[in-house]
Design a protein around this motif. Structure first.
Motif, PDB file in Angstrom:
ATOM      1  N   ALA A   1       0.846  -1.200   0.000  1.00 15.54           N
ATOM      2  CA  ALA A   1       0.000   0.000   0.000  1.00 15.54           C
ATOM      3  C   ALA A   1       0.875   1.241   0.000  1.00 15.54           C
ATOM      4  O   ALA A   1       1.984   1.231   0.534  1.00 15.54           O
ATOM      5  N   ASP A   2       0.368   2.303  -0.584  1.00 20.15           N
ATOM      6  CA  ASP A   2       1.099   3.559  -0.674  1.00 20.15           C
ATOM      7  C   ASP A   2       0.250   4.673  -0.099  1.00 20.15           C
ATOM      8  O   ASP A   2      -0.964   4.694  -0.270  1.00 20.15           O
ATOM      9  N   ARG A   3       0.883   5.640   0.547  1.00 20.07           N
ATOM     10  CA  ARG A   3       0.180   6.713   1.246  1.00 20.07           C
ATOM     11  C   ARG A   3      -0.322   7.820   0.327  1.00 20.07           C
ATOM     12  O   ARG A   3      -1.002   8.731   0.784  1.00 20.07           O
TER      13      ARG A   3
ATOM     14  N   ASP B   1       1.768  -2.821   4.849  1.00 23.51           N
ATOM     15  CA  ASP B   1       1.478  -4.202   4.471  1.00 23.51           C
ATOM     16  C   ASP B   1       0.031  -4.403   4.044  1.00 23.51           C
ATOM     17  O   ASP B   1      -0.316  -5.421   3.458  1.00 23.51           O
ATOM     18  N   SER B   2      -0.837  -3.420   4.328  1.00 24.55           N
ATOM     19  CA  SER B   2      -2.223  -3.475   3.843  1.00 24.55           C
ATOM     20  C   SER B   2      -2.782  -2.060   3.827  1.00 24.55           C
ATOM     21  O   SER B   2      -2.329  -1.186   4.570  1.00 24.55           O
ATOM     22  N   TRP B   3      -3.774  -1.843   2.970  1.00 20.08           N
ATOM     23  CA  TRP B   3      -4.411  -0.526   2.901  1.00 20.08           C
ATOM     24  C   TRP B   3      -5.085  -0.204   4.228  1.00 20.08           C
ATOM     25  O   TRP B   3      -5.052   0.927   4.694  1.00 20.08           O
ATOM     26  N   GLU B   4      -5.694  -1.205   4.846  1.00 17.24           N
ATOM     27  CA  GLU B   4      -6.383  -0.991   6.126  1.00 17.24           C
ATOM     28  C   GLU B   4      -5.401  -0.554   7.219  1.00 17.24           C
ATOM     29  O   GLU B   4      -5.665   0.404   7.954  1.00 17.24           O
ATOM     30  N   ASN B   5      -4.262  -1.229   7.329  1.00 17.47           N
ATOM     31  CA  ASN B   5      -3.265  -0.852   8.340  1.00 17.47           C
ATOM     32  C   ASN B   5      -2.725   0.543   8.083  1.00 17.47           C
ATOM     33  O   ASN B   5      -2.578   1.347   9.005  1.00 17.47           O
ATOM     34  N   LEU B   6      -2.412   0.836   6.826  1.00 16.52           N
ATOM     35  CA  LEU B   6      -1.893   2.154   6.481  1.00 16.52           C
ATOM     36  C   LEU B   6      -2.914   3.236   6.804  1.00 16.52           C
ATOM     37  O   LEU B   6      -2.586   4.269   7.395  1.00 16.52           O
TER      38      LEU B   6
END
Length: 153
Positions: A13-15, A52-57
């Motif tokens: 995932a990217d911010r 490591d995941s969009w949800e975590n980010l």
């Protein structure tokens, strides 16, 4: 304070395009507190450690995970230590992190009502129970990140 674990992860995932969001049930700082001043929205649990995941980010972009941090500190030695912790997690295993914000009767209060932390403690515990502790005043930094190491209590 906040606690989290930095692990060796694969980035998926990217911010880009993410921005901080409010939690309706908790009063925190908001975008107005960061307008026209030297304070960054400093991630306490860094976005880069949770790609490591969009949800975590996404969870790292809550204002609950944000502190008024001097821009030069946030983008300098603080960021460099975050990167070093990720390197250690890759090389020696997960690293537990606890960050405590220091406030005092002398803490700056912004016109918006938000209080600026005086500084930030970062406590690291490695999988072999070795500890490292750091303290950064919320001011311009003039040393390398490793020169902010303090004796752990």
């Amino acid at each position: 304070w906040i606690e989290y674990k930095v692990r060796n992860i694969t980035k998926v995932a990217d911010r880009d395009g993410m921005d901080f969001y409010l939690d309706d049930n908790v009063r925190t700082s908001d975008n107005m507190d960061y307008k026209n001043n030297p304070w960054d929205k400093g991630h306490m649990a860094p976005a880069g450690s949770f790609t490591d995941s969009w949800e975590n980010l996404y969870t790292t972009f809550s204002f609950l995970n944000c502190a008024l941090q001097l821009d030069q500190l946030n983008r300098g030695e603080w960021r460099e230590l975050e990167e070093q912790v990720r390197d250690w997690a890759r090389d020696v295993g997960p690293v537990n992190v606890r960050i405590e914000l220091k406030f005092s009767s002398q803490s700056q209060v912004l016109p918006t009502g938000a209080t600026v932390p005086d500084g930030f403690y970062k406590f690291l515990t490695f999988s072999d129970n070795r500890k490292m502790c750091f303290y950064f005043e919320n001011t311009t930094t003039d040393k390398n990140w490793d020169e902010y190491e303090i004796v752990c209590d």
